[in-house]
Every structure is written in structure tokens, then in C-alpha cells.
Design an enzyme around this catalytic site. Structure first.
Site, PDB file in Angstrom:
ATOM      1  CD  GLU A   1       9.847  -1.465  13.138  1.00 38.75           C
ATOM      2  OE1 GLU A   1      10.426  -0.736  12.310  1.00 38.75           O
ATOM      3  OE2 GLU A   1       9.550  -2.644  12.913  1.00 38.75           O
TER       4      GLU A   1
ATOM      5  CB  CYS B   1      -2.255  -0.401   8.235  1.00 44.32           C
ATOM      6  SG  CYS B   1      -0.931   0.782   8.602  1.00 44.32           S
TER       7      CYS B   1
ATOM      8  CG  ASN C   1      -0.312  -0.114   2.512  1.00 43.78           C
ATOM      9  OD1 ASN C   1       0.755  -0.739   2.661  1.00 43.78           O
ATOM     10  ND2 ASN C   1      -0.899   0.471   3.533  1.00 43.78           N
TER      11      ASN C   1
ATOM     12  CD  GLU D   1       1.221  -1.393  10.825  1.00 50.20           C
ATOM     13  OE1 GLU D   1       0.044  -1.807  10.767  1.00 50.20           O
ATOM     14  OE2 GLU D   1       1.743  -0.712   9.944  1.00 50.20           O
TER      15      GLU D   1
END
Length: 484
Positions: free
Chosen positions: A465, A287, A154, A253
Site C-alpha cells: 500500500e 511493526c 499501536n 501487513e
């Protein structure tokens, strides 16, 4: 037609795996072919990364390493138009988006983490010992080793450099597997690595799919010291299982079904602008996007009507045209998945306020376009309310009390992000603290400070992160005790 080769030890090499087609999402046409890596190429990439780690890169002073990362950022910006065109051809996203977000941030990540590695300190303290002479303890950070970097489609360049930049800043070497849907910018970055003088083997790219292919070969490789992945939850679970062999750390993630909460005291114009981006930006393929929206009853009807109008206002077309504001989704397969949820919503009796299908786009009839869509009227257990769709769509549900709104937001196995819209400062703090997510925005969405922790809760991931939090994953912290 472009051929995308693997990049191993500073060279572009043909893979022993099958080649596969690269499609242009705007038209559906095949515009290139990708050479996938077999076990032999993954072995070679990991070996090259290990040799660089034990050789020139591992021995390089931090200041010299940081200088190379800054040259790398400049090298991306010097070829900005090439990276932009490659990203658009892979994803179909409008140039107005990719030129503002994807390429600038992709380059900036190297500067951000070059800065971070220069200011990250360690601790030192004294202690008493039985003989009274004492000791000094201090900590040092050492590179974790060879990092497997598995990237999504994405935001291909941005999310790849979000991982590669801190990994290299900390002195690691990497083997990158970009998504099979978006091979271009990871490959192009290999040219820049060579041009600016990054030693051979520091950055490697292997192309291919996941199971029984390059992805699996990489995550199960015993020479990989850590794995970082962004993508769907099921794939993350498979990577965790693979990483258990050898007890290797992971940073994951994963998926989300993010909720937005709009209270009746919110600034409606600001909320509509922010929620509009959260639901529809990048064709909903973010996301952190909002696929569940809860609006307090006092403004519910007004908000629904206004968001539906916003959904109807996007312009499809040539992604290089300034007038285009909505691109296709990534692939025919993903388009079919999104449209299958549109059909499920209709079958379940949803009220469709906007969209609900595939648009006709003149001149681009083969493109993978879907309409921005707004639904209301479904129960909390409806598929479009519970499942991650990853398309430009959202379902709106009314709520009455603050407690009810928070409970609705938390009624999901996922916990990546939320946005809360209110002018009440106390409510803002309370709700942001109570919603079970890794990232909570108040009166904003996707407002990022790259020093802050980024990651998800529950089924949305493990680890953080960003800033010092990236340093924690990409280094091993070693304590050294010196008896005086």
C-alpha cells in the site's frame, strides 16, 4: 467513563454483543466501556456501506469526493486536541509522540490520497484487427466495493486512516473494526464524517474482538469485497482463510522480527539516534521496530555500551507531561507477554546491559510499564532473538563480514523492514538489495514517503500500500476494447 458505540449508517448504535472495559494503560483504570457488534450490527454496517456505494457516494464526481476528503482532514485538525486526548487515553503514549506522529499523520493521509486519486492515470493503446479497421483499448479504475478495514492498537488513528483514506478516495465504502484495545479515535472520526457531510453509510465502525465476534463476522461476511489488515501473522493467516471463500483480495501487513545492521564505518551518532528510536519508540510497539541488532565487531563493544545508556535515559510518567518520553505498553496482558520474554532472556543466560524488568513509576503503580532493555550473549535460536516480542527491547550480536551480517539478518521467517548503517555507498546498495524485506532504510529509520510501496515479505505480509500501490488494491482495473 466513556461509552463507545458502533457507528452504522451515520448513527451511533448499541451493539447486540457484550460490552467490555476500556483501560487506561498508564494507570490500569477502567475509563470506559465498549459496545461490541454482533452479527446483526455487522450485517447492518455492510448493508449501509453497500447502499452508499450504490447510491450517493458511488455516483459522486471525483472532484466532489476529493473536496470532502480535504474537509475531513481539516475536520480532524480542527478537533486536534480531542483526537490527541482520545489516542493517549487509549494507548498511554506520550503526547510528545502522539502530537507529532499519530494525529497529524492521521489527518494528512486524507490529503495525500486525495492528491493521489487526482493524478493516477490509466493506459490507452491502439491495436490492429483482422479486418484492418483496428481497435482502441483503454483501462479504467472502478472502486473495489465494500472494504473491511481491521486496525491495530499501536498507531490506531494513523494506521486506520492509512487504509480508510485511499479506500474512500477510490470511491469505496468501508466497515472499520478497530482493535478492542483502542476504540476511541475510530469512533470519534464518525462524528467528523457527519460534520463535514460524508454521506451516511460510507464510513462504518463495528467494535469487538476477533474469533466468534465482530472481527470474524466481518471477515467472513459475503458482502465484503476486500479486506485490509495490520496485525500479527496468525491473525493474518486466519483472515486469508476467511477471504478464500468468495475469492476476495487481501492486503496484509503482519508481524516482524526486524534486523538492524551497523557497520564499523557508520556515523555512530546518527546510528545510535536512529537505532534508539527503532528499538524503543512507542515502547517498542512499532511493526517496523528493531528487535535484532547486528553490529560489526570493530565497534561492537562501543555501540553496545552507548545503546544501553540510551535505553536507561527514558523518563516514565504522565503522558501529558512534556518531560515524559516513554509510555506503557498497551495492556496488562501485553505487559505480561513482554516480561515473560525478559524472564526467558535471563534464564537463557543473556547479559542484560539495560532494563530487564518493570520500572516503579511514582503515582502510576497500576500502569503497564516495562523497561527499555538491551541484551547480548544469546544464540541465534534463543526465543528473544527469533520471536516477535513487540516491546522496547533488542538483542545485539556481533558480526565480522558483510556476507555474515546479511545472512544473520535474513535468518528469520519474517521480512518486514531493516535499517543499514554505513558510509560505504556500494555496501549500502548491496546490503539493502540482499536483505529479504519489504522496506530497507539506509542511514535512517521510519523515514516515510507516502507514495512509496509499504508492506512485508515472507511471513510479514502480502501486498503493498502507499501511493499508486494503494490504488492497485482499492480499485479493480477494467480494460475496455472499442473496435473502430
Amino acid at each position: 467513563m466513556t461509552t463507545y458505540l458502533n457507528f452504522i449508517d451515520g448513527e451511533f448504535v448499541q451493539g447486540s454483543g457484550p460490552t467490555f472495559a476500556n483501560h487506561y494503560p498508564v494507570t490500569g483504570e477502567v475509563i470506559g466501556e465498549v459496545s461490541s457488534a454482533g452479527r446483526a450490527e455487522v450485517d447492518a454496517a455492510v448493508g449501509a456501506a453497500r447502499a452508499a456505494l450504490n447510491g450517493p457516494w458511488g455516483k459522486m464526481p471525483v472532484a466532489e469526493r476529493v473536496a470532502l476528503l480535504r474537509k475531513l482532514a481539516a475536520g480532524i485538525n480542527a478537533r486536534f486536541d480531542e483526537f490527541l486526548a482520545a489516542e493517549i487515553r487509549d494507548t498511554g503514549k506520550p503526547a510528545s509522540l502522539a502530537s507529532h506522529i499519530d494525529i497529524p499523520r492521521g489527518a494528512a493521509n486524507f490529503n495525500v490520497f486525495a492528491d493521489q486519486v487526482l493524478v493516477t492515470g490509466t493506459e490507452c493503446f491502439e491495436m490492429d484487427t483482422p479486418d484492418g479497421r483496428g481497435a482502441v483499448n483503454y483501462s479504467i479504475r472502478r472502486p473495489r466495493g465494500v472494504i473491511g478495514v481491521i486496525c491495530p492498537w499501536n498507531l490506531p488513528l494513523l494506521l486506520m486512516t492509512w487504509k480508510v483514506a485511499p479506500a474512500l478516495a477510490c470511491g469505496n465504502t468501508v466497515v472499520v473494526k478497530p482493535s478492542e484495545e483502542t476504540p476511541a479515535t475510530a469512533t470519534l472520526l464518525g462524528e467528523v464524517m457527519n460534520a463535514v457531510g460524508i454521506p451516511r453509510g460510507v464510513y462504518n465502525v463495528v467494535h469487538g474482538h476477533g474469533p466468534d465476534a465482530a472481527g470474524e463476522f466481518l471477515t467472513t461476511h459475503p458482502g465484503i469485497d476486500g479486506i485490509t489488515f495490520t496485525g500479527e501473522t496468525r491473525t493474518g493467516e486466519a483472515i486469508m482463510r476467511a477471504a478464500a471463500n468468495g475469492v476476495r483480495p487481501v492486503s496484509l501487513e503482519l508481524g516482524g522480527k526486524n534486523a538492524g545492521l551497523v557497520f564499523d564505518d557508520a556515523d555512530l551518532d546518527a546510528a545510535l539516534e536512529g537505532i534508539g528510536r527503532a528499538c524503543f519508540a512507542n515502547s517498542g510497539q512499532v511493526c517496523l521496530g528493531t528487535e535484532r541488532l547486528y553490529v560489526q565487531r570493530g565497534i561492537y563493544e562501543q555501540f553496545c555500551e552507548a545503546l544501553a545508556e540510551k535505553a536507561k535515559g527514558f523518563a516514565f510518567g504522565d503522558p501529558f507531561a512534556k518531560t515524559t518520553t516513554m509510555g506503557p505498553v498497551i495492556s496488562a496482558e501485553h505487559r505480561d507477554k513482554v516480561l515473560s520474554y525478559y524472564a526467558k532472556a535471563k534464564a537463557a543466560g543473556a547479559e542484560i546491559l539495560a532494563g530487564g524488568g518493570a520500572p516503579e513509576v511514582d503515582g502510576f503503580n497500576g500502569g503497564y510499564f516495562v523497561q527499555p532493555t538491551v541484551w547480548t550473549g544469546l544464540s541465534a535460536d534463543a526465543a528473544v532473538v527469533t520471536d516477535e516480542i513487540f516491546g522496547p527491547c533488542t538483542h545485539i550480536t556481533p558480526f565480522d563480514s558483510e556476507e555474515e551480517g546479511v545472512a544473520m539478518a535474513n535468518a528469520s521467517p519474517y521480512g518486514l523492514a531493516t535499517s543499514v548503517w554505513t558510509s560505504n555507498l556500494g555496501r549500502a546498495h548491496r546490503t539493502a538489495a540482499q536483505i529479504e524485506v519489504g522496506i530497507a532504510w539506509v542511514n535512517s529509520w521510519f523515514l516515510r514517503d507516502l507514495r512509496t510501496p509499504f508492506g512485508g515479505a515472507k511471513a510479514s505480509g502480502i501486498g503493498r500500500e502507499g501511493g499508486i500501490h494503494s490504488m492497485e488494491f482499492y480499485t479493480e482495473l477494467r480494460n475496455i476494447c472499442i473496435k473502430l
